[in-house]
Design a protein around this motif. Structure first.
Motif, short mmCIF file in Angstrom:
data_model
loop_
_atom_site.label_atom_id
_atom_site.label_comp_id
_atom_site.label_asym_id
_atom_site.label_seq_id
_atom_site.Cartn_x
_atom_site.Cartn_y
_atom_site.Cartn_z
N GLU A 1 0.87 -1.18 0.00
CA GLU A 1 0.00 0.00 0.00
C GLU A 1 0.90 1.23 0.00
O GLU A 1 2.00 1.18 0.56
N GLU B 1 -4.11 5.79 3.05
CA GLU B 1 -3.81 4.89 1.94
C GLU B 1 -4.27 5.55 0.63
O GLU B 1 -5.45 5.76 0.42
N GLN C 1 -2.69 1.03 -3.90
CA GLN C 1 -2.27 -0.32 -3.53
C GLN C 1 -1.97 -1.12 -4.79
O GLN C 1 -2.67 -0.99 -5.80
MG MG Z 1 -6.25 -1.06 -0.42
#
Ligand code: MG
Ligand code: ATP
Length: 443
Positions: free
Chosen positions: A209, A283, A286
């Motif tokens: 991530e 985040e 990813q």
């Molecule tokens: Mg993710």
């Protein structure tokens, strides 16, 4: 753009429903308006930044050799039954029926659909490697949509999918994505740190991530402080070179950096104590390698050089395009408002006329506006008949990195003032010099 002709509905009051600074500032700066829980309309200023971010993503995807497509938002449930995810996805998936009673869904991601395109049109190893991606609205019926565009229900995401003959080739695609993401985030003025993550419902074991450090981040992260010194910069990596991509991967992922899901206290203890950091992160992307999970389920196979048929190795790679607006603001603001990094700013600079209606000031602003536009720049000219203080407050709130202030007193001396939003430093110079300076900054 002249402010009197624009649509910039700034709010005077701080909206009480917004818990974090980026959400508050996006509402106050007139960038978004909530339509319903976790669903937003993008007003002109917000839409402009969204487009800038999207363009950087497209640009860097092109550099990595990835091919843009566009898949539909509404999908039939059939493919999702084939992969087994129709039930597995649970309540986050928004489901509906069309008039014929056929089950449909609002796409939360698109592994199934892209694999269906692949199996229909690709049958030979000669067509590989292939990476297709899109930037498209997604819907996930989050239990607790919050923090504005950071955790929406409807959100804008870049989702890319690589198809490769072998595991090694797919791992190169993984590394290539990692490299291109590093460059993508840096162009937006962000440091996003690749961290070892958990693959969760996607399956597979290779995943990182990308996290932007911020107190308001929803993820707890653990890392070696040395990582924050790494810069990708403008190095020229050959994306086809396995060795070059591998070298970048090793440089950026060899130090300890993990989300709480994969955190390992014993390993972390090996990092020198003064470099051990525990913090929060947002985040913003990813990457996954998941092997043949979907190609086997959906029968996406290719003929190999020796004539046998094998399922392709795949990975999927996401960037939270709409979440990035919130992440950038969390990372770059002060008590007066947003401070846009030059790479994503909605306008290149602001022009503030201190005395609207004064013939000399109006003429100087008009000619600055023309000169900047002629250089391919987009200024926002505050031509309202407002107090100077109100004009400065609006400019500070909406966060344009540079402001040119024009007033009769300066014009008598032949100067205007150029101010940096980030440092607050001002410098007097001729209007021509101000135009040149701004053109140079963005060149
Ligand atoms: Mg993710
Ligand atoms: P999260 O753990 O935050 O729920 P995720 O891991 O489920 O996200 P991915 O499937 O990896 O999300 O999606 C790719 C990217 O899309 C994420 O890295 C994130 O930046 C963004 N994203 C995911 N869910 C949302 C959401 N509800 N609102 C805005 N952006 C989102």
């Amino acid at each position: 753009m002249r402010l009197t002709r624009y649509f910039l509905p700034v709010l005077k009051e701080t909206p009480s429903e917004a818990q974090i600074v980026s959400h508050r500032l996006m509402l106050r700066a007139g960038m978004i308006k909530q339509a319903s829980a976790g669903i937003y309309s993008w007003l002109p200023l917000g839409f402009k930044v969204l487009r800038k971010i999207e363009n950087i993503v497209h640009d860097e995807q092109a550099r990595a050799g990835h091919i843009p497509i566009q898949m539909p938002i509404l999908q039939s449930a059939d493919l999702w039954r084939e992969s087994g995810r129709y039930d597995a996805f649970g309540e986050e998936m928004l489901r509906m029926q069309d008039r014929h009673g056929r089950e449909m869904l609002y796409t939360p991601t698109a592994e199934e659909l892209v694999t269906d395109i692949f199996r229909a049109h690709v049958g030979s190893y000669k067509d590989l490697p292939l990476t297709l991606y899109q930037i498209q609205w997604k819907f996930r019926d989050e239990v607790r949509p919050r923090f504005g565009v950071m955790r929406g229900r409807e959100f804008y995401m870049k989702d890319g999918y690589n198809f490769d003959l072998t595991k090694d080739a797919a791992l190169h695609a993984y590394n290539r994505h990692l490299v291109s993401y590093l460059r993508t985030y840096e162009r937006m003025g962000l440091q996003a740190i690749p961290m070892r993550a958990d693959s969760g419902a996607m399956g597979g074991d290779n995943t990182h991530e990308f996290l932007v450090l911020a107190e308001t981040g929803e993820s707890e992260v653990f890392y070696d402080a040395e990582i924050t010194d790494l810069k990708f910069g403008d190095r020229a990596v050959d994306y086809d070179s396995v060795e070059q991509c591998q070298a970048v991967l090793e440089e950026f992922t060899s130090r300890y950096a993990r989300t709480d899901e994969t955190h390992d206290e014993a390993l972390f203890a090996q990092v020198p104590e003064d470099r051990r950091r525990r913090a929060r992160g947002i985040e913003v992307g990813q990457i996954f390698y998941f092997g043949t999970k979907y190609s086997e389920a959906l029968g996406a196979t290719v003929v190999t050089p020796d004539g046998s048929r094998v399922p392709v190795h795949m990975g999927s790679h996401g960037i939270g395009v709409s979440r990035l607006l919130g992440a950038i603001i969390e990372a770059s603001h002060d008590e007066r408002g947003i401070i846009w990094p030059e790479g994503v700013t909605p306008f290149h600079c602001g022009i503030v006329n201190l005395k609207q209606g004064d013939a000399a000031a109006d003429a100087a602003c008009d000619s600055l506006y023309k000169a900047l536009t002629a250089k391919g720049l987009e200024p926002l000219y505050d031509d309202r008949t407002e107090r100077a203080g109100a004009k400065f407050a609006t400019m500070d709130l909406i966060g344009l990195p540079w402001r040119i202030t024009v007033g009769p007193r300066g014009l008598d001396k032949g100067v205007v003032e150029l101010t940096s939003r980030r440092t607050g430093d001002s410098e007097e110079m001729s209007p021509e010099a101000a135009v040149d300076r701004i053109a140079q900054i963005y060149s």
